[in-house]
Design an enzyme around this catalytic site. Sequence first.
Site, PDB file in Angstrom:
ATOM      1  CE  LYS A   2      31.391  44.164  50.445  1.00 32.42           C
ATOM      2  NZ  LYS A   2      31.689  45.379  49.682  1.00 32.42           N
ATOM      3  N   GLY A  54      48.407  53.751  40.854  1.00 34.56           N
ATOM      4  CA  GLY A  54      47.339  52.984  40.206  1.00 34.56           C
ATOM      5  C   GLY A  54      46.544  53.882  39.279  1.00 34.56           C
ATOM      6  CB  VAL A  55      46.876  55.157  36.043  1.00 36.74           C
ATOM      7  CG1 VAL A  55      47.707  56.183  36.784  1.00 36.74           C
ATOM      8  CG2 VAL A  55      47.779  54.164  35.317  1.00 36.74           C
ATOM      9  N   GLY A  56      44.015  52.937  37.047  1.00 39.37           N
ATOM     10  CA  GLY A  56      42.884  52.209  36.484  1.00 39.37           C
ATOM     11  C   GLY A  56      41.695  53.128  36.352  1.00 39.37           C
ATOM     12  CB  VAL A  68      39.479  55.259  40.933  1.00 39.35           C
ATOM     13  CG1 VAL A  68      39.553  56.476  41.850  1.00 39.35           C
ATOM     14  CG2 VAL A  68      38.174  54.501  41.137  1.00 39.35           C
TER      15      VAL A  68
HETATM   16  P1  NAD Z   1      41.137  49.200  38.611  1.00 37.93           P
HETATM   17  O1  NAD Z   1      41.332  47.731  38.643  1.00 37.93           O
HETATM   18  O2  NAD Z   1      40.421  49.814  37.452  1.00 37.93           O
HETATM   19  O3  NAD Z   1      42.555  49.938  38.723  1.00 37.93           O
HETATM   20  C1  NAD Z   1      43.509  49.622  39.686  1.00 37.93           C
HETATM   21  C2  NAD Z   1      44.874  49.855  39.047  1.00 37.93           C
HETATM   22  O4  NAD Z   1      45.861  49.726  40.069  1.00 37.93           O
HETATM   23  C3  NAD Z   1      45.215  48.849  37.957  1.00 37.93           C
HETATM   24  O5  NAD Z   1      45.680  49.542  36.816  1.00 37.93           O
HETATM   25  C4  NAD Z   1      46.316  48.004  38.586  1.00 37.93           C
HETATM   26  O6  NAD Z   1      47.241  47.513  37.650  1.00 37.93           O
HETATM   27  C5  NAD Z   1      46.953  48.989  39.535  1.00 37.93           C
HETATM   28  N1  NAD Z   1      47.702  48.406  40.656  1.00 37.93           N
HETATM   29  C6  NAD Z   1      47.465  47.281  41.350  1.00 37.93           C
HETATM   30  N2  NAD Z   1      48.385  47.118  42.312  1.00 37.93           N
HETATM   31  C7  NAD Z   1      49.225  48.179  42.227  1.00 37.93           C
HETATM   32  C8  NAD Z   1      50.374  48.578  42.952  1.00 37.93           C
HETATM   33  N3  NAD Z   1      50.864  47.848  43.963  1.00 37.93           N
HETATM   34  N4  NAD Z   1      51.002  49.720  42.581  1.00 37.93           N
HETATM   35  C9  NAD Z   1      50.534  50.460  41.555  1.00 37.93           C
HETATM   36  N5  NAD Z   1      49.458  50.119  40.829  1.00 37.93           N
HETATM   37  C10 NAD Z   1      48.804  48.994  41.167  1.00 37.93           C
HETATM   38  O7  NAD Z   1      40.410  49.549  39.994  1.00 37.93           O
HETATM   39  P2  NAD Z   1      39.615  50.887  40.339  1.00 37.93           P
HETATM   40  O8  NAD Z   1      38.167  50.653  40.109  1.00 37.93           O
HETATM   41  O9  NAD Z   1      40.299  52.047  39.754  1.00 37.93           O
HETATM   42  O10 NAD Z   1      39.792  50.923  41.924  1.00 37.93           O
HETATM   43  C11 NAD Z   1      41.001  51.374  42.524  1.00 37.93           C
HETATM   44  C12 NAD Z   1      40.821  51.437  44.033  1.00 37.93           C
HETATM   45  O11 NAD Z   1      39.731  52.280  44.353  1.00 37.93           O
HETATM   46  C13 NAD Z   1      40.517  50.097  44.713  1.00 37.93           C
HETATM   47  O12 NAD Z   1      41.076  50.110  46.007  1.00 37.93           O
HETATM   48  C14 NAD Z   1      39.021  50.117  44.826  1.00 37.93           C
HETATM   49  O13 NAD Z   1      38.565  49.292  45.879  1.00 37.93           O
HETATM   50  C15 NAD Z   1      38.783  51.571  45.153  1.00 37.93           C
HETATM   51  N6  NAD Z   1      37.448  52.049  44.853  1.00 37.93           N
HETATM   52  C16 NAD Z   1      36.970  51.989  43.574  1.00 37.93           C
HETATM   53  C17 NAD Z   1      35.694  52.469  43.311  1.00 37.93           C
HETATM   54  C18 NAD Z   1      35.136  52.448  41.914  1.00 37.93           C
HETATM   55  O14 NAD Z   1      34.090  53.068  41.703  1.00 37.93           O
HETATM   56  N7  NAD Z   1      35.770  51.811  40.950  1.00 37.93           N
HETATM   57  C19 NAD Z   1      34.911  52.997  44.346  1.00 37.93           C
HETATM   58  C20 NAD Z   1      35.434  53.072  45.639  1.00 37.93           C
HETATM   59  C21 NAD Z   1      36.713  52.588  45.866  1.00 37.93           C
END
Ligand code: NAD
Length: 343
Positions: A81, A178-180, A182
């Site tokens: 990292k 969290g509905v981003g 992932v």
């Molecule tokens: P993203 O930013 O696309 O989505 C995250 C969502 O969570 C956003 O819509 C945000 O508004 C919401 N959020 C933030 N705080 C919140 C809370 N307290 N309560 C409810 N919703 C909340 O991020 P992502 O890429 O979907 O990643 C989500 C998680 O998965 C993170 O922890 C990330 O480290 C982990 N992750 C992602 C990936 C990837 O490929 N994107 C891979 C491994 C792990």
Amino acid sequence: MPAIWDLPDFDSHEAVHMFDDRVTGLKAVIAVHSTHLGPAAGGTRFWHYPESQAAITDALRLSRGMSYKNAMAGLSAGGGKAVILANPARTKAQDMLDAFARAVDSLGGKYVTAQDVGMSEADMVSLSKVTPYVAGLPDQGGDPGPYTARGVFLGVQAAAKHALGTDDMSGVHVAVQGVGSVGGGLARYLAEQGAKLTLADVDEQRAADLAAELGATCVAADRIMHVEADIFSPCALGAILTEASVAALKVRAVAGGANNQLATGHEGRMLANRGILYAPDYVINAGGIINVLRQVENADDAEINRRIDAIPGRLSAIWVESDSDGTTPAEVADNMAKKLIGR
Ligand code: NAD
């Protein structure tokens, strides 16, 4: 300030490189935890730390996490990292990024970087003009989110099978935090399979729009961990499984994509004591890194899919071992990972 060897997060890292480029102002740490299985792979974080020791601690902790994650994903990659110490305004200068790319390059491929918090796709492309040791570029498969979401969906299904005795998701109630990228992707897979969904996001409009599309229910973000459901799926922030939140859960399993869900090791034991199945985060959310490292691994789409398809089997093996000897799933996963990296 203690020497690096004496820091609590130092775990016999193979090397910890410190870079200080006076001309560009670059200050960076590249921690190589293990190259036992292959080049140490892991993202670059660009972040402002109030004190430099916190940056070193982050690099130590996150690089070990990458060793475990890459090993459990069946990749021939070790764990590393990089952390770039940003100024408080987190401004980035091109000459500083170039200096960082030269720092990565100077390790001769022992460390391969990728995108992480604070680094944009454009930043990664700019690094790749200076060093070949950059993975997950836009022309190499792009956004890892959809791959992570598919792996998490398969993991949630495996959790349903283990905790509820069915992998037919119709009517299985999943609460998604969290509905981003992932969580949103996961919700779509689950809706397709007829699962009952409760969604929450701090961006309430985002949750409401997706709920309307999928015929799901929404709750306020601070209520999602209180929802009575079959499975809670954390897909937002880390460290959300605290003593208080675990005590309040009304579910049979926790399976989601967020990184570092357990605030400390203690919550893993609490979940087990409450009879709540836990899917170790770095095992269930490995779909993204599997795709990011496709070039390093020389893997085509079929191979990427095969590796993501292996995630539920790996989780089942962890749960079977956990059931048989009482070790928590998180501990079983760590022990399996350590064995794989020869520790
Ligand atoms: P993203 O930013 O696309 O989505 C995250 C969502 O969570 C956003 O819509 C945000 O508004 C919401 N959020 C933030 N705080 C919140 C809370 N307290 N309560 C409810 N919703 C909340 O991020 P992502 O890429 O979907 O990643 C989500 C998680 O998965 C993170 O922890 C990330 O480290 C982990 N992750 C992602 C990936 C990837 O490929 N994107 C891979 C491994 C792990």
